[in-house]
Design a protein around this motif. Structure first.
Motif, PDB file in Angstrom:
ATOM      1  N   LEU A 141       0.839  -1.191   0.000  1.00  0.00           N
ATOM      2  CA  LEU A 141       0.000   0.000   0.000  1.00  0.00           C
ATOM      3  C   LEU A 141       0.876   1.243   0.000  1.00  0.00           C
ATOM      4  O   LEU A 141       2.006   1.223   0.458  1.00  0.00           O
ATOM      5  CB  LEU A 141      -0.927   0.007   1.221  1.00  0.00           C
ATOM      6  CG  LEU A 141      -1.935  -1.135   1.315  1.00  0.00           C
ATOM      7  CD1 LEU A 141      -2.835  -0.942   2.521  1.00  0.00           C
ATOM      8  CD2 LEU A 141      -2.754  -1.264   0.044  1.00  0.00           C
ATOM      9  N   ASN A 142       0.326   2.325  -0.522  1.00  0.00           N
ATOM     10  CA  ASN A 142       1.073   3.578  -0.542  1.00  0.00           C
ATOM     11  C   ASN A 142       0.149   4.744  -0.197  1.00  0.00           C
ATOM     12  O   ASN A 142      -1.061   4.605  -0.180  1.00  0.00           O
ATOM     13  CB  ASN A 142       1.750   3.780  -1.899  1.00  0.00           C
ATOM     14  CG  ASN A 142       0.740   4.019  -3.004  1.00  0.00           C
ATOM     15  OD1 ASN A 142       0.159   5.086  -3.095  1.00  0.00           O
ATOM     16  ND2 ASN A 142       0.528   3.009  -3.840  1.00  0.00           N
ATOM     17  N   ARG A 143       0.759   5.876   0.039  1.00  0.00           N
ATOM     18  CA  ARG A 143      -0.003   7.073   0.361  1.00  0.00           C
ATOM     19  C   ARG A 143       0.230   8.159  -0.692  1.00  0.00           C
ATOM     20  O   ARG A 143      -0.142   9.300  -0.477  1.00  0.00           O
ATOM     21  CB  ARG A 143       0.405   7.591   1.746  1.00  0.00           C
ATOM     22  CG  ARG A 143       0.022   6.651   2.863  1.00  0.00           C
ATOM     23  CD  ARG A 143       0.269   7.227   4.252  1.00  0.00           C
ATOM     24  NE  ARG A 143       0.191   8.668   4.396  1.00  0.00           N
ATOM     25  CZ  ARG A 143      -0.933   9.380   4.528  1.00  0.00           C
ATOM     26  NH1 ARG A 143      -2.092   8.779   4.509  1.00  0.00           N
ATOM     27  NH2 ARG A 143      -0.886  10.692   4.668  1.00  0.00           N
ATOM     28  N   GLY A 144       0.800   7.822  -1.829  1.00  0.00           N
ATOM     29  CA  GLY A 144       1.176   8.785  -2.855  1.00  0.00           C
ATOM     30  C   GLY A 144       0.250   9.974  -3.017  1.00  0.00           C
ATOM     31  O   GLY A 144       0.631  11.105  -2.778  1.00  0.00           O
ATOM     32  N   LEU A 145      -0.978   9.752  -3.412  1.00  0.00           N
ATOM     33  CA  LEU A 145      -1.942  10.832  -3.606  1.00  0.00           C
ATOM     34  C   LEU A 145      -2.948  10.917  -2.471  1.00  0.00           C
ATOM     35  O   LEU A 145      -3.917  11.645  -2.549  1.00  0.00           O
ATOM     36  CB  LEU A 145      -2.697  10.624  -4.922  1.00  0.00           C
ATOM     37  CG  LEU A 145      -1.889  10.844  -6.185  1.00  0.00           C
ATOM     38  CD1 LEU A 145      -2.657  10.374  -7.408  1.00  0.00           C
ATOM     39  CD2 LEU A 145      -1.513  12.312  -6.329  1.00  0.00           C
ATOM     40  N   ALA A 182      -5.146   5.133   2.286  1.00  0.00           N
ATOM     41  CA  ALA A 182      -4.111   4.334   1.609  1.00  0.00           C
ATOM     42  C   ALA A 182      -4.648   3.868   0.267  1.00  0.00           C
ATOM     43  O   ALA A 182      -5.855   3.794   0.048  1.00  0.00           O
ATOM     44  CB  ALA A 182      -3.715   3.136   2.468  1.00  0.00           C
ATOM     45  N   SER A 183      -3.730   3.536  -0.625  1.00  0.00           N
ATOM     46  CA  SER A 183      -4.066   3.058  -1.963  1.00  0.00           C
ATOM     47  C   SER A 183      -3.250   1.808  -2.281  1.00  0.00           C
ATOM     48  O   SER A 183      -2.111   1.670  -1.845  1.00  0.00           O
ATOM     49  CB  SER A 183      -3.752   4.132  -3.001  1.00  0.00           C
ATOM     50  OG  SER A 183      -3.979   3.649  -4.307  1.00  0.00           O
ATOM     51  N   SER A 184      -3.844   0.937  -3.083  1.00  0.00           N
ATOM     52  CA  SER A 184      -3.114  -0.258  -3.527  1.00  0.00           C
ATOM     53  C   SER A 184      -2.520  -0.062  -4.916  1.00  0.00           C
ATOM     54  O   SER A 184      -2.126  -1.028  -5.563  1.00  0.00           O
ATOM     55  CB  SER A 184      -4.046  -1.475  -3.531  1.00  0.00           C
ATOM     56  OG  SER A 184      -4.947  -1.407  -4.627  1.00  0.00           O
ATOM     57  N   SER A 185      -2.422   1.193  -5.376  1.00  0.00           N
ATOM     58  CA  SER A 185      -1.965   1.436  -6.745  1.00  0.00           C
ATOM     59  C   SER A 185      -0.568   0.901  -7.034  1.00  0.00           C
ATOM     60  O   SER A 185      -0.219   0.677  -8.185  1.00  0.00           O
ATOM     61  CB  SER A 185      -2.036   2.928  -7.069  1.00  0.00           C
ATOM     62  OG  SER A 185      -1.216   3.669  -6.199  1.00  0.00           O
ATOM     63  N   LYS A 217      -8.499  11.425   2.282  1.00  0.00           N
ATOM     64  CA  LYS A 217      -8.982  11.856   0.973  1.00  0.00           C
ATOM     65  C   LYS A 217      -7.897  11.616  -0.063  1.00  0.00           C
ATOM     66  O   LYS A 217      -6.734  11.413   0.269  1.00  0.00           O
ATOM     67  CB  LYS A 217      -9.382  13.325   0.992  1.00  0.00           C
ATOM     68  CG  LYS A 217      -8.222  14.282   1.244  1.00  0.00           C
ATOM     69  CD  LYS A 217      -8.717  15.712   1.292  1.00  0.00           C
ATOM     70  CE  LYS A 217      -7.574  16.680   1.577  1.00  0.00           C
ATOM     71  NZ  LYS A 217      -8.027  18.059   1.633  1.00  0.00           N
ATOM     72  N   THR A 218      -8.297  11.649  -1.327  1.00  0.00           N
ATOM     73  CA  THR A 218      -7.347  11.563  -2.437  1.00  0.00           C
ATOM     74  C   THR A 218      -7.157  12.960  -2.991  1.00  0.00           C
ATOM     75  O   THR A 218      -8.129  13.678  -3.254  1.00  0.00           O
ATOM     76  CB  THR A 218      -7.870  10.615  -3.536  1.00  0.00           C
ATOM     77  OG1 THR A 218      -8.066   9.312  -2.972  1.00  0.00           O
ATOM     78  CG2 THR A 218      -6.896  10.525  -4.692  1.00  0.00           C
TER      79      THR A 218
END
Length: 172
Positions: free
Chosen positions: A38-42, A48-51, A103-104
């Motif tokens: 998982l990342n927090r990029g955006l 968190a995002s699984s992108s 939020k994104t």
């Protein structure tokens, strides 16, 4: 009397997936709980995002019914956008999780012709998706109210929003 010509297609579409969401909800929660990628990029706040995880949700067996619905409906959008011929496929997908403060941030998917935002779970009073008016800069110097450059698309659990990859968007 003046009437709009509607010479250009409407770039944002919204529909509602009629299938059983519980299978995808369970799979996504398990995936988000156990992913090491998982990342927090955006993402901002508690989110968190699984992108960055190579296990893309569109490849899950649990996504098969949604993908069938997706392909049936995508042809309607592409025809409206005058995309003639050729083929299309899902190239990438991920799941995001937002808690109360999450939020994104604003971004585009510039390499994608179209983007699907699918709300497999949306708690009451949680945020919606917002789109930046692509004509904002062209209205500068006019009487247009520039204080409303971000427009909210209200969504609920099971909703799907389709938009061009170049369109700047974020979540509330």
């Amino acid at each position: 009397m003046l009437k709009p010509l509607h010479l250009h297609s409407i770039p944002i579409w919204k529909g509602h997936y009629p299938g059983d969401l519980s299978i995808l909800q369970d799979k996504a929660l398990d995936f988000l709980t156990n992913s090491k990628n998982l990342n927090r990029g955006l993402e901002d706040g508690k989110a968190a995002s699984s992108s960055s995880d190579p296990d893309a949700p569109h490849a899950w067996k649990e996504s098969a019914d949604f993908l069938k619905w997706f392909y049936e409906n995508t042809s309607i959008v592409l025809e409206n956008w005058n995309f003639v011929g050729g083929s299309y496929s899902v190239v990438n997908s991920w799941v995001n999780i937002h808690y109360k403060t999450g939020k994104t941030l604003e971004h585009t998917h510039s390499n994608a012709s179209l983007v699907y935002a699918f709300y497999i779970k949306k708690p009451k009073d949680s945020g919606n998706i917002e789109f930046f008016d692509p004509l904002f800069y062209h209205w500068q110097g006019s009487q247009q109210d520039l204080g409303h450059s971000w427009q909210v698309a209200n969504v609920q659990e099971g909703d799907v929003v389709v938009f061009p990859g170049w369109m700047l968007h974020r979540t509330e």
